[in-house]
Every structure is written in structure tokens, then in C-alpha cells.
Design an enzyme around this catalytic site. Structure first.
Site, PDB file in Angstrom:
ATOM      1  N   LYS A 182     -26.067  20.832  69.592  1.00 58.06           N
ATOM      2  CA  LYS A 182     -25.557  21.210  70.909  1.00 58.06           C
ATOM      3  C   LYS A 182     -24.274  22.028  70.766  1.00 58.06           C
ATOM      4  O   LYS A 182     -24.139  23.103  71.352  1.00 58.06           O
ATOM      5  CB  LYS A 182     -25.302  19.944  71.737  1.00 58.06           C
ATOM      6  CG  LYS A 182     -25.166  20.183  73.208  1.00 58.06           C
ATOM      7  CD  LYS A 182     -24.934  18.862  73.946  1.00 58.06           C
ATOM      8  CE  LYS A 182     -26.209  18.031  74.026  1.00 58.06           C
ATOM      9  NZ  LYS A 182     -25.955  16.645  74.430  1.00 58.06           N
ATOM     10  N   ARG A 228     -19.943  14.863  75.630  1.00 60.10           N
ATOM     11  CA  ARG A 228     -21.368  14.902  75.280  1.00 60.10           C
ATOM     12  C   ARG A 228     -21.557  14.696  73.789  1.00 60.10           C
ATOM     13  O   ARG A 228     -20.810  15.219  72.988  1.00 60.10           O
ATOM     14  CB  ARG A 228     -21.964  16.263  75.648  1.00 60.10           C
ATOM     15  CG  ARG A 228     -21.437  16.836  76.919  1.00 60.10           C
ATOM     16  CD  ARG A 228     -21.863  18.291  77.124  1.00 60.10           C
ATOM     17  NE  ARG A 228     -23.292  18.461  77.253  1.00 60.10           N
ATOM     18  CZ  ARG A 228     -23.875  19.654  77.345  1.00 60.10           C
ATOM     19  NH1 ARG A 228     -23.157  20.766  77.263  1.00 60.10           N
ATOM     20  NH2 ARG A 228     -25.179  19.726  77.480  1.00 60.10           N
ATOM     21  N   GLY A 246     -31.887  12.507  75.171  1.00 59.04           N
ATOM     22  CA  GLY A 246     -31.739  11.248  75.880  1.00 59.04           C
ATOM     23  C   GLY A 246     -31.298  10.082  75.023  1.00 59.04           C
ATOM     24  O   GLY A 246     -31.220   8.965  75.491  1.00 59.04           O
ATOM     25  N   MET A 306     -28.327   9.753  73.143  1.00 59.50           N
ATOM     26  CA  MET A 306     -26.912   9.426  73.149  1.00 59.50           C
ATOM     27  C   MET A 306     -26.398   9.627  74.578  1.00 59.50           C
ATOM     28  O   MET A 306     -26.991  10.310  75.374  1.00 59.50           O
ATOM     29  CB  MET A 306     -26.172  10.358  72.192  1.00 59.50           C
ATOM     30  CG  MET A 306     -26.872  10.529  70.865  1.00 59.50           C
ATOM     31  SD  MET A 306     -26.789   9.077  69.833  1.00 59.50           S
ATOM     32  CE  MET A 306     -25.139   9.256  69.263  1.00 59.50           C
ATOM     33  N   ARG A 341     -31.644  25.026  73.049  1.00 58.85           N
ATOM     34  CA  ARG A 341     -32.122  24.562  71.740  1.00 58.85           C
ATOM     35  C   ARG A 341     -33.591  24.931  71.636  1.00 58.85           C
ATOM     36  O   ARG A 341     -34.245  25.200  72.645  1.00 58.85           O
ATOM     37  CB  ARG A 341     -31.940  23.055  71.610  1.00 58.85           C
ATOM     38  CG  ARG A 341     -32.739  22.272  72.620  1.00 58.85           C
ATOM     39  CD  ARG A 341     -32.538  20.776  72.481  1.00 58.85           C
ATOM     40  NE  ARG A 341     -33.103  20.100  73.641  1.00 58.85           N
ATOM     41  CZ  ARG A 341     -32.628  18.984  74.181  1.00 58.85           C
ATOM     42  NH1 ARG A 341     -31.567  18.414  73.666  1.00 58.85           N
ATOM     43  NH2 ARG A 341     -33.207  18.439  75.201  1.00 58.85           N
ATOM     44  N   HIS A 377     -37.649  12.190  81.200  1.00 57.76           N
ATOM     45  CA  HIS A 377     -37.542  11.560  79.885  1.00 57.76           C
ATOM     46  C   HIS A 377     -38.924  11.274  79.311  1.00 57.76           C
ATOM     47  O   HIS A 377     -39.240  11.615  78.169  1.00 57.76           O
ATOM     48  CB  HIS A 377     -36.729  10.267  80.004  1.00 57.76           C
ATOM     49  CG  HIS A 377     -36.590   9.527  78.717  1.00 57.76           C
ATOM     50  ND1 HIS A 377     -37.459   8.512  78.355  1.00 57.76           N
ATOM     51  CD2 HIS A 377     -35.726   9.669  77.697  1.00 57.76           C
ATOM     52  CE1 HIS A 377     -37.113   8.053  77.170  1.00 57.76           C
ATOM     53  NE2 HIS A 377     -36.060   8.737  76.742  1.00 57.76           N
ATOM     54  N   SER A 409     -58.182  13.264  38.362  1.00 57.46           N
ATOM     55  CA  SER A 409     -57.847  13.162  39.777  1.00 57.46           C
ATOM     56  C   SER A 409     -56.885  11.983  39.915  1.00 57.46           C
ATOM     57  O   SER A 409     -57.213  10.865  39.520  1.00 57.46           O
ATOM     58  CB  SER A 409     -59.104  12.935  40.611  1.00 57.46           C
ATOM     59  OG  SER A 409     -58.739  12.766  41.956  1.00 57.46           O
ATOM     60  N   CYS A 416     -56.420  12.356  44.964  1.00 57.55           N
ATOM     61  CA  CYS A 416     -57.348  11.880  45.992  1.00 57.55           C
ATOM     62  C   CYS A 416     -56.843  10.630  46.702  1.00 57.55           C
ATOM     63  O   CYS A 416     -57.573   9.990  47.439  1.00 57.55           O
ATOM     64  CB  CYS A 416     -58.719  11.621  45.385  1.00 57.55           C
ATOM     65  SG  CYS A 416     -58.711  10.362  44.107  1.00 57.55           S
ATOM     66  N   TYR A 468     -55.816  20.918  43.416  1.00 56.86           N
ATOM     67  CA  TYR A 468     -56.283  20.629  44.774  1.00 56.86           C
ATOM     68  C   TYR A 468     -55.760  19.285  45.258  1.00 56.86           C
ATOM     69  O   TYR A 468     -55.327  18.448  44.459  1.00 56.86           O
ATOM     70  CB  TYR A 468     -57.818  20.645  44.842  1.00 56.86           C
ATOM     71  CG  TYR A 468     -58.484  19.524  44.083  1.00 56.86           C
ATOM     72  CD1 TYR A 468     -58.730  18.290  44.697  1.00 56.86           C
ATOM     73  CD2 TYR A 468     -58.866  19.674  42.751  1.00 56.86           C
ATOM     74  CE1 TYR A 468     -59.327  17.252  44.012  1.00 56.86           C
ATOM     75  CE2 TYR A 468     -59.466  18.646  42.061  1.00 56.86           C
ATOM     76  CZ  TYR A 468     -59.691  17.430  42.686  1.00 56.86           C
ATOM     77  OH  TYR A 468     -60.267  16.397  42.012  1.00 56.86           O
TER      78      TYR A 468
HETATM   79  P1  ADP Z   1     -28.585  15.280  76.645  1.00 61.12           P
HETATM   80  O1  ADP Z   1     -28.351  15.449  75.211  1.00 61.12           O
HETATM   81  O2  ADP Z   1     -29.110  13.943  77.006  1.00 61.12           O
HETATM   82  O3  ADP Z   1     -29.342  16.403  77.259  1.00 61.12           O
HETATM   83  P2  ADP Z   1     -26.187  16.462  77.700  1.00 61.12           P
HETATM   84  O4  ADP Z   1     -24.920  16.270  76.999  1.00 61.12           O
HETATM   85  O5  ADP Z   1     -26.861  17.748  77.501  1.00 61.12           O
HETATM   86  O6  ADP Z   1     -27.149  15.263  77.338  1.00 61.12           O
HETATM   87  O7  ADP Z   1     -25.833  16.254  79.212  1.00 61.12           O
HETATM   88  C1  ADP Z   1     -26.506  15.531  80.181  1.00 61.12           C
HETATM   89  C2  ADP Z   1     -26.536  16.330  81.455  1.00 61.12           C
HETATM   90  O8  ADP Z   1     -25.233  16.644  81.901  1.00 61.12           O
HETATM   91  C3  ADP Z   1     -27.246  17.658  81.323  1.00 61.12           C
HETATM   92  O9  ADP Z   1     -28.035  17.867  82.450  1.00 61.12           O
HETATM   93  C4  ADP Z   1     -26.130  18.646  81.245  1.00 61.12           C
HETATM   94  O10 ADP Z   1     -26.522  19.895  81.712  1.00 61.12           O
HETATM   95  C5  ADP Z   1     -25.077  18.020  82.116  1.00 61.12           C
HETATM   96  N1  ADP Z   1     -23.743  18.448  81.718  1.00 61.12           N
HETATM   97  C6  ADP Z   1     -23.168  18.270  80.518  1.00 61.12           C
HETATM   98  N2  ADP Z   1     -21.962  18.829  80.457  1.00 61.12           N
HETATM   99  C7  ADP Z   1     -21.731  19.370  81.673  1.00 61.12           C
HETATM  100  C8  ADP Z   1     -20.641  20.107  82.223  1.00 61.12           C
HETATM  101  N3  ADP Z   1     -19.578  20.398  81.513  1.00 61.12           N
HETATM  102  N4  ADP Z   1     -20.767  20.509  83.491  1.00 61.12           N
HETATM  103  C9  ADP Z   1     -21.865  20.221  84.209  1.00 61.12           C
HETATM  104  N5  ADP Z   1     -22.922  19.536  83.749  1.00 61.12           N
HETATM  105  C10 ADP Z   1     -22.861  19.116  82.486  1.00 61.12           C
HETATM  106 MG    MG Z   2     -28.900  18.167  77.292  1.00 59.66          MG
HETATM  107 MG    MG Z   3     -27.579  12.557  75.708  1.00 58.24          MG
END
Ligand code: ADP
Ligand code: MG
Ligand code: MG
Length: 887
Positions: free
Chosen positions: A37, A107, A116, A118, A351, A467, A775, A842, A862
């Protein structure tokens, strides 16, 4: 469980990386340090995309955090404060300021994306004073208080360890009391009340007051992200995806942008192509007047991205330009997050997007045609194991079925199973050997283990990027999401749809490609593979060096494997041919025979049956090599065991039941794996292998006279010494030569051996003198090298893997350092004695991509694997060869 990381570390030179327009200190190449990220936020900033400024604390600090006993070293703070003040200067707001406060998100972000897994905290920096400042500066008190109540909900959950559902319930109660359905209908006063109530509840439940100092909040959140690296759900996800615990996560602190500022604001997620089918079409969802996780969590049903062009045409145009730019830039399908604040677009993440196998192949082919990537890049990018998804059955369109409901086709496949409503039940029932469908209102990261155990997943809420949908696609698991026609009742463990009331344990069928749900079990059919599959397979065939054969004992398996592109049979286990109802008695007569002539009489009954088996296999394989392994398992596996079975058998073959029983008792072995099996049977009872060799030779003679050119390969198992092979080879050769004389035919044939005992591997130069081919039987070689019985190790092998003693189950992926060294030694010694010795493998490992890479590198000729793994092996072999060439 993983143990805490206590290894020492060195203080890194630089560990806080700032990013803001014109000043990105990191880049996409720094995923190890910045996490995926953080690295991509820096890269997006660098290429001029609108990204809110912020900074990334590197993964090194996660290592330091655990080394210090779950605590941040003191030297981290000054650097973080420096970066924070740069952000303040950049956007002209101050963290903790009471008139124009800066708010941030905190984040997580590991090297590999863990969607989802962390926890993210938004709106950090709010307290009773700053919220007033935000209300004034935004001129929108409702927004300020909405942000505040969200912050308390997230922070109390993630950092203070409070059960967040309590606050959620309070929110729902208030909505019910006021007769409103949407969070957005709550008034400023409602929100103020909620905030007060939330803080009281936090105090009550945790015994701590909610921190009002923004600085304290920030440190709390940063610590919590590092801590979340070792939560149970993160560990489960890591184990599932082979992500080492040592990698650690980075922390991103980023200034907030707000999608909840009103109807000119929104938040969304999108994929640059359809992650389910691969179609080249912008694909995603958004919610007006909402923040972050609202889209993913399925709190309101989001709208399809196509509508955004109508509602907010300006930011949509920007989004369109940007997504195209990102895809061209990263040369792969992107999964993006964005927020629109008062009609201005902000990018929050990009990503490489997770996708189904079908989509992966389609996207690869399209990108080759678009000249975005080369054929080699396409092959290197594909995950061979994921092809498994395509090779399995789909629902029979002609089958009679009762439709229950229709949801979103979130992840394809046709599966049926018994419904369960909790991840715990899913896991438990799976262990009892049941097939289950996990039914949830929506899933959350806590449900992962249950999702793994289930055949498929059904949710009543949430969209295509919920999710459940994202995780299921990542696992290649069938999923129907957002099926609002289904009413899920957790309390009574029931689901209702179309007037049916289904209880836990009832059977339903999911079609993840259409989103339809059916009552009971629906018949499935074999999959049809499309053009993209064929095209990429052909590309892979053009690249690979290793041949791919199959392990097949029946004409049906052989045919399946041929259809999947097998280039021969690497292992035909003849014992499986002995179990048929029509022949098992003859086999048993042979086993309990007291004299040579009795035994020969029984074998004579088996000869024509075996001859016919081999004839059919050779015919299907149309001249491709076929390796037939002579009988291997210990004889007592074939005999009847209960008194009743013994009685019946004795009657059928007109023998004395007591004699049969005594003979069976005499066959008992304490350790059959190391007992009287394999070539050891032939050393004491040569007639068995002689009969099999004759059956093979007679079948080959018949086909030769019918005009087919074939070279049967006769394989002698469990050789430990050159002497055994020398002796048994001579017997086999004598039989085959006799048959050729009798039938007046001539055909080439080979006699080789399995290398499946360590002694055989280290004396391969001697054994090779008597072998036309080797083999590697890596199943037995693993058992005998590790002294680990495959049948008994299930009970403890899991702990070996989770504690990191083995990186992977050695029966699934070859133990390269140990067993692999024996394979390499065997190959090298064998070829020293016989230059062009043909060598293959095998064992189960022949279909495992990591093992295949190893076999490529030690120059096997093989690999041979089960029919359904043949395409996987073809692709893995191509990938392995490309990687090797690159080195
Ligand atoms: P995940 O890895 O679970 O996707 P993220 O860190 O990307 O978690 O963030 C979770 C949510 O919060 C995402 O929808 C992201 O776009 C939003 N978000 C994260 N940082 C900001 C920010 N600085 N301003 C607005 N929304 C944010
Ligand atoms: Mg995200
Ligand atoms: Mg997360």
C-alpha cells in the site's frame, strides 16, 4: 501459534517515508520496506495522481516493535513527528488544532496484500474540541459529528479492544427508535448523542476513558497496527497464502479526505477489468455520502460504477483517465480505492487486483493482444495452482432444479453442501467429512477459517467488492453475495427464501457464475475450457522443457489426462487393477496359495484380465510412453478381514475357512510400509511379476501386430540394492523375450526402477547399470527419508508447519533441502553411470508448482501427476523454465 519475534535488529538508517505531490520519498519498487500500500501510494504520488499527503513507517519498525517486546523504540517518535509536521505544512491544517484540525487515517500495509486482514482507523485526531473546529471549517456540523462517531467506533474496537458490535447495536437501536433506515438519515443532534453515549460505553466496558489527546490517539493507532500483524485472523491468512511472519507490516499515516461531506461526495472501489470474467470493462461500486469501509462492509448496498458518470460526471472523467493510466503504468489489472470530496477525486490505493482463474487467463490473453505484456510475461504472471478452479465441474444446465433466490455472481463455480451459519460449524463439519455452504449476512475477517472449510459462501448483504466476494475470489471459491432475497436468521440458525425455511444441515447448491441458489443438490457437469485456456496452454507447451505425464490406472483417468494434454503415463499402479469385484477372489487365491503350482493357477486367471487392462491403456495413450509399475503393496491389503468376509470367500473358492484365516494371520505385519512389499514380493514369489510382465508384453505384442508403435516401460518398485534390480530385470527380460518369440513380434521396451528409498538414491550409479529409466517415487522417498509415515503424521504435521519447522507439508511440496538432495544425487549419480538415463518423478509432488520448479532445476526429463493437475504442471513447468533461463 507463532511465537513472538525476539530476534535482534539493527536500527535502520531511514524508516519514515514522506509522500506528497512533488515529494515522494518511496516508490513502487520498495514493497519490502513500505508494504504494498505504502509503496504504491508513493508511486501514485510520484506520477502526479491526486493522493492525500502522508507518510509510511517502514516494515523494519514492525520487526523492531516485536523485538522490543511489542513496543515502539524511542527513536521512532521524533521521525514520525517530523513527517507529521511536513504534512501539516503541506495542507495548511494542524493536527489537534481546534479551528482547522488535520485528521489522518492510520492504515496497515504488508508486502503482499492482505485485504481486510489488518485494521484501518479513519478520522483520527478528533475530540470534543477539534470536532467543533471541523464543524466550523467544513461548515457542516453533521459531517463533523458523523466522522467523530465513526472514529470512536473504529478506535475503541481496534485500539482499545472493545467489542465494536455493542456500539453498532446502539446505533441500530437509535435508528429503530427514530424509524429511519440509513445512517445518513441521522441528524447532527442524534450523532452528538451517540458520541456521548459511545464514550460512556467505552469507559464502562474498558474501564478507560476514550483518549482525547490526538497525539495519544496517534501512538495508540500506530501501535495497534503493528500489533494487528499477529492477530489470529492475520495469522490464518498468512498461513493460507504462505506469507512469512517475519515480513511484518508497514504503517501508513495519511491525511483524510472525506466522502461523507454530503451529496457531492462519495467513496468507492473499482477494478480496471472485471475480476470475475476478465472482460475489459471498468468495474466497481460506490456510495454517495459515505466513508471508507462502508462500501466493503455492505452497510448500504452500493451503486454500480457506471452510475457515477451520471451523478458526478466531472470526477468520473478524472477517474476514467486515472484508471487507464494506472493499468498502463503497472501493466496489470488494478484494484483501486478512491474518494470524492466535494466533487474532487482522490486516489487512496492501487494494487494488482485479485481475480478468478478464468479472469486471469482472459486478461493475460487480452494484454498480450494489446501489446501491454509479452507472452513470457503472461506465463510468468499466472498462478498455475489457480487453474484448478477451471478444471472442476459446473452445474448441469439441463438438470431439474428449484431456484430459491438470486444474488450477485461474486465468484464462479457450482457447489452444493449443507448449510451452516457460523465459521466454527463450517470448520467442525468439514472435519467430520461433510461438505458445507457457509451462510452469513455478511462476512468479516474473523470468518476466514470457516470460508476455507466451506465449499462455497452465501451472503445476504454486500456487493461484488464485499469482503466475502474479494476473499472468495482470492481463494478460488464459489461465492454468491448480496442475496437480499434470502433472510438469514442467526439466532435460530435458519435461512428463508421463496417460502422455504431451511435449517442448519439442509442442502443447497450455489452457482457462483450466475448468482443463483437452488434447493437441494444439483447435478454437475465437466467444465468446458475456453479459448484463452487453450491459447495459454499452447504458449506454455512451447516454452517448457519438462514433459508432463499423468498417474493413471484406469482407461477413464488416462482419457481425462490425455484431454488435459498429458504426454504419457508416468505411473500406472497395477494394484488398483486387482481390486475389481471380478478379480479380487483370484488375487486372494494367489495370495493364500501354499504351493507354487497353486499360485500359478491363480495367476493364470489374472493374466487375461491384466493383459486387457494394459491393452486398453496403451491404446488410449496412442504410442505415448506408458510406465507400468509392477505390484507394490503388501499382500495382506488384499485379503478379507472380518470373519464373515473370510467365511464367504472360503465358500466361494471352496477352501477351508480355518486355513484361510491362519494364512491371513500369518501375513500380518507390524510396519507394512517397511514390510514385505514392492520388489520384495517378487524376490520371494517371482511368479507375480512374471505374470504381470507377460500381460504387458502380450498386450504390447497385440498392439504391435495391429500396427501401433509403442515402447512399454516396466517399472520395478522399492529397489534398495542393485542386486535386486539385476535379478528381477533378468526375469522380466526373459518373459518379454519369450512372448516376442511366441507371438512373432518385435517391439522396444524398457525396464526401469523407482527410486524411493534413500539407499537407492545414494547408490544410483550402481542401480543405473540395470535400469533404462528412473522414476522418483517421492511419496515413499519422503516417508523413508524423514522417517515419517504419511498415514500417521496427520496428527502432528500441522504443528510442524505452523511452528515453522517445515515451511510446507513435505508430502505436498517436496522438502528440497533433504529429500530434494537425494533426488539430485540420484539423478547425477545415475547419469554418471548412464549418460542419457531417462529420469522422471511420479509422486504427488509431480503436480506441485514449487516442486516442479525444483525438478526443472535438477534436470529431470518429466513429471507425472494426477489427471486434473496436468494443466497445472504444464504451466508450472513453463514458468520454471522461464525463470531458470532468466537467471
Ligand atoms: P484495507 O487494506 O482493508 O483496504 P485501507 O487502509 O485501504 O484498508 O482502508 C480502509 C478504507 O478506508 C478504504 O476504503 C480506504 O479507501 C479508506 N481510507 C483510508 N485512508 C483514507 C484517507 N486518508 N481518507 C479517506 N479514506 C481513507
Ligand atoms: Mg484498501
Ligand atoms: Mg485493512
Amino acid at each position: 501459534m507463532e511465537t513472538t519475534n525476539t530476534k535482534t535488529y539493527t536500527k535502520p538508517e531511514k524508516f519514515v517515508y514522506y509522500f506528497a505531490a512533488g515529494e515522494a520519498e518511496g516508490n513502487a519498487g520498495m514493497k519490502n520496506t513500505l508494504g504494498g500500500k505504502g509503496a504504491n501510494l508513493a508511486e501514485m504520488t510520484a506520477i502526479g495522481l491526486p493522493v492525500p499527503p502522508g507518510f509510511t513507517i517502514s516494515t523494519d519498525i514492525c520487526t523492531a516493535y516485536y523485538a522490543e517486546g511489542s513496543k515502539l523504540p524511542d527513536w521512532v517518535k521524533p521521525e514520525v513527528l517530523k513527517a507529521l509536521s511536513r504534512v501539516e505544512t503541506k495542507i495548511g491544517k494542524k493536527f489537534g488544532d481546534t479551528t482547522n484540525p488535520l485528521l489522518v487515517s492510520v492504515r496497515s500495509g504488508a508486502r503482499a496484500s492482505m485485504p481486510g486482514m489488518m485494521d484501518t482507523i479513519l478520522n483520527l485526531g478528533l475530540n470534543d474540541q477539534t470536532v467543533e473546529g471541523l464543524a466550523k471549517s467544513s461548515n457542516n456540523p453533521r459531517f463533523a459529528w458523523d466522522s467523530y462517531r465513526r472514529f470512536i467506533q473504529m478506535y475503541s474496537d481496534v485500539v482499545m479492544g472493545m467489542n465494536s458490535s455493542l456500539l453498532e447495536v446502539t446505533l441500530e437501536d437509535l435508528k429503530a427508535e427514530k424509524g429511519i433506515h440509513l445512517d445518513t438519515d441521522l441528524s447532527t443532534d442524534d450523532l452528538k448523542k451517540l458520541v456521548k453515549k459511545f464514550k460512556d460505553m467505552v469507559q464502562q466496558m474498558t474501564g478507560q476513558s476514550f483518549p482525547s489527546d490526538p497525539m495519544e490517539q496517534l501512538w495508540g493507532a500506530i501501535n495497534a497496527v503493528f500489533k494487528s500483524w499477529n492477530t489470529a485472523r492475520a495469522i490464518t491468512y498468512r498461513e493460507l497464502h504462505d506469507i512469512p511472519a517475519a515480513w511484518g507490516t508497514a504503517v501508513n499515516v495519511q491525511s483524510m479526505v472525506f466522502g461523507n461531506l454530503g451529496d457531492d461526495s462519495a467513496t468507492g472501489v473499482a477494478f480496471t477489468r472485471d475480476p470475475s470474467t476478465g472482460a475489459k470493462k471498468f468495474y466497481g461500486e460506490f456510495l454517495v455520502n459515505a466513508q471508507g469501509e462502508d462500501v466493503v462492509a455492505g452497510i448500504r448496498t452500493p451503486q454500480p460504477i457506471s452510475l457515477l458518470s451520471e451523478i458526478m460526471p466531472e470526477p468520473y472523467k478524472d477517474l476514467e483517465t486515472i484508471y487507464k493510466k494506472l493499468e498502463t503504468y503497472f501493466k496489470d489489472m488494478q484494484d483501486i480505492e478512491f474518494t470524492i470530496e466535494k466533487n474532487k477525486l482522490w486516489m487512496l490505493q492501487t494494487r494488482n487486483g485479485k481475480r478468478t482463474a478464468k479472469a486471469a487467463l482472459q486478461i493475460a490473453c487480452d494484454m498480450i493482444d494489446e501489446k501491454l505484456i509479452t507472452e513470457e510475461e503472461a506465463i510468468l504472471r499466472l498462478d498455475p495452482s489457480s487453474l484448478d478452479q477451471l478444471l472442476h465441474p459446473t452445474l448441469d444446465p439441463k438438470a431439474a432444479k428449484t431456484i430459491l433466490a438470486k444474488g450477485l455472481p461474486a465468484s464462479p463455480g457450482g457447489v452444493c453442501g449443507q448449510i451452516v451459519f457460523t465459521p466454527e460449524d463450517a470448520v467442525e463439519w468439514k472435519e467430520q467429512g461433510k461438505k458445507v455452504i457457509l451462510v452469513r449476512i455478511e462476512t468479516s475477517p474473523e470468518d476466514i477459517a470457516g470460508m476455507v472449510a466451506a465449499q462455497g459462501i452465501l451472503t445476504s448483504r454486500g456487493g461484488m467488492t464485499s469482503h466475502a466476494a474479494v476473499v472468495a475470489r482470492g481463494m478460488g471459491k464459489c461465492c454468491v453475495a448480496g442475496c437480499s432475497e434470502v433472510e438469514v436468521d442467526y439466532t435460530n440458525e435458519q435461512m428463508r427464501a421463496k417460502g422455504y425455511n431451511l435449517k442448519k444441515g439442509d442442502v443447497i447448491t450455489l452457482d457462483g457464475s450466475t448468482g443463483e441458489i437452488y434447493l437441494g443438490e444439483v447435478k454437475t457437469i465437466e467444465p468446458k475450457l475456453d479459448g484463452a485456456f487453450d491459447r495459454l496452454m499452447k504458449m506454455a507447451d512451447g516454452v517448457r522443457r519438462l514433459k508432463v505425464r499423468t498417474n493413471a490406472d484406469t482407461p477413464k483417468d488416462a482419457q481425462t489426462a490425455r484431454n488435459f494434454g498429458a504426454e504419457g503415463i508416468g505411473l500406472c499402479r497395477t494394484e488398483h487393477m486387482f481390486f475389481g469385484a471380478d478379480r479380487i477372489d483370484a488375487v486372494r487365491e494367489m495370495i493364500i496359495a501354499e504351493t507354487k503350482s497353486e499360485r500359478e493357477r491363480a495367476l493364470e486367471k489374472l493374466l487375461p484380465m491384466q493383459r486387457d487392462d494394459f491393452y486398453q491403456l496403451f491404446k488410449i495413450m496412442e504410442g505415448f510412453p506408458v510406465t507400468i509399475r509392477l505390484l507394490d503393496p503388501p499382500l495382506h491389503e488384499f485379503v478379507p478381514h472380518t470373519d464373515e468376509e473370510i467365511q464367504h470367500f472360503a465358500q466361494r473358492v471352496k477352501m477351508d475357512a480355518n486355513r484361510v484365516k491362519a494364512k491371513i494371520q500369518a501375513l500380518h505385519e507390524f510396519n507394512p510400509m517397511l514390510g514385505h512389499r514392492g520388489c520384495r514380493l517378487a524376490v520371494t514369489f517371482p511368479e507375480i511379476y512374471q505374470m504381470q510382465s507377460r500381460a504387458i508384453a502380450e498386450a504390447a505384442a497385440k498392439l504391435t501386430s495391429e500396427g501401433m508403435k509403442l515402447v512399454p516401460e516396466i517399472m520395478i518398485p522399492l529397489i534398495a540394492t542393485a542386486k535386486e534390480l539385476e535379478m528381477l530385470r533378468a526375469q522380466t527380460v526373459a518373459v518379454v523375450e519369450t512372448v516376442m518369440k511366441e507371438t512373432k513380434t518385435k517391439f522396444d521396451y524398457q525396464v526401469g526402477t523407482m527410486i524411493e528409498l534413500p539407499r537407492a538414491a545414494v547408490t544410483a550409479h550402481e542401480i543405473a547399470k540395470h535400469a533404462d529409466f528412473f522414476s522418483f517415487g517421492t511419496n515413499d522417498l519422503t516417508q523413508t527419508t524423514l522417517g515419517l509415515s504419511r498415514d500417521d503424521s496427520g496428527r502432528f504435521l500441522g504443528s510442524y508447519v505452523s511452528q515453522g519447522i517445515f515451511a510446507k507439508d513435505p508430502f505436498v511440496s517436496i522438502d528440497q533441502v533433504g529429500v530434494g538432495t537425494l533426488v539430485k544425487t540420484g539423478v547425477d549419480l545415475g547419469r554418471q553411470a548412464k549418460g542419457q538415463l531417462k529420469v522422471g518423478v511420479c509422486g504427488e509432488h509431480g503436480g506441485d508448482p514449487d516442486s516442479i520448479e525444483f525438478f526443472e532445476n535438477v534436470n529431470l526429463d518429466y513429471v507425472s501427476c494426477s489427471p486434473f493437475r496436468v494443466p497445472i504442471a504444464r504451466l508450472a513447468a513453463a514458468k520454471a523454465h522461464l525463470k531458470r533461463k532468466k537467471k
